[in-house]
Design an enzyme around this catalytic site. Structure first.
Site, PDB file in Angstrom:
ATOM      1  N   HIS A  70       0.826  -1.206   0.000  1.00  0.00           N
ATOM      2  CA  HIS A  70       0.000   0.000   0.000  1.00  0.00           C
ATOM      3  C   HIS A  70       0.859   1.253   0.000  1.00  0.00           C
ATOM      4  O   HIS A  70       0.522   2.263  -0.627  1.00  0.00           O
ATOM      5  CB  HIS A  70      -0.913  -0.002   1.227  1.00  0.00           C
ATOM      6  CG  HIS A  70      -1.781  -1.210   1.321  1.00  0.00           C
ATOM      7  ND1 HIS A  70      -2.957  -1.344   0.624  1.00  0.00           N
ATOM      8  CD2 HIS A  70      -1.638  -2.364   2.011  1.00  0.00           C
ATOM      9  CE1 HIS A  70      -3.501  -2.516   0.882  1.00  0.00           C
ATOM     10  NE2 HIS A  70      -2.716  -3.160   1.726  1.00  0.00           N
ATOM     11  N   ASP A 165      -6.113   5.535   0.548  1.00  0.00           N
ATOM     12  CA  ASP A 165      -6.285   4.337  -0.252  1.00  0.00           C
ATOM     13  C   ASP A 165      -7.605   3.678   0.130  1.00  0.00           C
ATOM     14  O   ASP A 165      -8.390   4.237   0.908  1.00  0.00           O
ATOM     15  CB  ASP A 165      -5.080   3.393  -0.118  1.00  0.00           C
ATOM     16  CG  ASP A 165      -5.008   2.690   1.234  1.00  0.00           C
ATOM     17  OD1 ASP A 165      -5.909   2.892   2.076  1.00  0.00           O
ATOM     18  OD2 ASP A 165      -4.048   1.924   1.455  1.00  0.00           O
TER      19      ASP A 165
END
Length: 398
Positions: A70, A165
């Site tokens: 991520h 995200d």
């Protein structure tokens, strides 16, 4: 949390980003700062021939869930904004359960002076994370607990926008209180993006498991998705992983915009659906900004990596390299009642790729996409202009 558990969480979350086109984004990062060190002074460095004044540099923050899978893509985008669009970035990092690999990455190389890493203090996960939790559930719970000090950090930073995200949507509520617009960076394909936006509707209409549907999942305006190709996390609706995924994707329409690591020539059908299909208009899908391809601009190569790269460079033009990553452009036909592909069928597909018209079309398409990709992020390119439109919005906030 042990490093092994953290690595497993990372591996699980990486599976969520499977797509028809994988863009590997990595970049080095040198040093980390706590949020208390943000007020140190330093000169701003802008590209040559840039007439922007310091006051015109918008300040934005990034926030992503734990794990290199991520961190790396969002960091690469943050770095791109700093180097090519004169944006100042505070890069927030969840340190709870951080692996050694993550810590090394965040201390490994030089970063632009206008990109500063802000460590979010660790949270005590004792009695919160349990061994019986599935991996995505652990990641989501760890993220939720780690975001408790987010409001005070944002109050101090005062960014013009926050870019998150898919698994940090709790930040939307905090930013609403502070009147900070939130953008989401979706790093996978737009096919997965359209499915994720459609999932809440699918959840309300279908009883039982999606894998038991008689046919493929029909996402409005997009190619059908075979139930076998669905994410593992949505194949079992009774587990907590499904609940967490549904929770986060249900909140995506609340953001001010969605950055997608793609470009028009790569995924024209799904990008058109997101913009024009009545369903996505009905759920108030935010503007989708194709900004790709955001890719790694440097990396450390091992001796073995260099050896493989040299071998590839020495191959003849239009050579075919067969790599099985779980998906192929030409799908072999499995005989009824069999699960294993026959040898002759494999030979047929390989021959079609190497000498057949289908293979020629694939190589021609690959060359076209390569040429197109090179132009997208250049000044005047579609993705460059797409980013500029958002940066102008941030600048207008004063």
């Amino acid at each position: 949390m042990s490093e092994l558990v953290t690595k497993r969480i990372l591996a699980s979350s990486h599976n969520l980003y499977r797509a028809i086109f994988a863009i590997n984004t990595q970049a080095p990062l040198s040093q980390a700062f706590t949020h208390k060190s943000l007020h140190r002074t330093g000169c701003l460095r802008c590209p040559k021939n840039t007439m922007l004044a310091v006051a015109e540099e918008p300040h934005v923050a990034f926030l992503q869930s734990p794990g290199l899978g991520h961190i790396i893509p969002l960091f690469q985008f943050a770095k791109h904004l700093v180097l090519h669009h004169q944006v100042r970035v505070s890069f927030l990092v969840i340190t709870t359960g951080a692996s050694n690999a993550q810590n090394q990455f965040l201390q490994s190389a030089t970063i632009p002076p206008q990109l500063q890493v802000v460590n979010i203090p660790q949270s005590d996960m004792t009695d919160i994370i349990t061994e019986d939790m599935l991996l995505l559930t652990k990641l989501c719970v760890m993220t939720q607990e780690s975001l408790k000090p987010l409001k005070s950090i944002l109050v101090e930073l005062k960014p013009k926008a926050l870019i998150i995200d898919i698994f940090t949507t709790q930040a939307i509520d905090v930013c609403e209180e502070l009147s900070i617009p939130v953008y989401s960076f979706f790093t996978a394909s737009t096919i997965l993006l359209t499915f994720s936006l459609y999932l809440p509707k699918l959840d309300s209409q279908v009883e039982g498991e999606f894998v038991d549907l008689p046919g493929p999942v029909e996402v409005p305006g997009c190619p059908p998705i075979r139930t076998n190709d669905l994410l593992d996390q949505v194949k079992d609706r009774k587990n907590e992983e499904y609940s967490w995924y549904l929770f986060h994707v249900s909140r995506m329409p609340l953001v001010a915009g969605i950055f997608a690591n793609t470009w028009q020539d790569l995924e024209p059908v799904t990008l058109k659906a997101l913009k024009e299909n009545p369903f996505f208009e009905e759920i108030s899908t935010p503007p989708v900004y194709p900004i790709g391809p955001i890719i790694k601009d440097d990396e450390f190569l091992t001796e073995k990596d260099a050896e493989i790269g040299a071998w590839l460079d020495n191959q003849p033009t239009d050579s075919v390299l067969f790599i099985n990553l779980g998906g192929v452009a030409l799908k072999p036909v499995v005989e009824p009642g069999q699960e294993v592909i026959g040898r002759e069928e494999v030979k047929r597909v390989v021959r079609a790729v190497i000498v057949g018209e289908e293979g020629k079309a694939i190589r021609r398409r690959a060359r076209e996409l390569k040429e197109s990709a090179c132009k997208m992020l250049e000044k005047g390119g579609f993705s460059y202009d797409s980013i500029c439109r958002v940066v102008d919005i941030w600048k207008a906030k004063g």
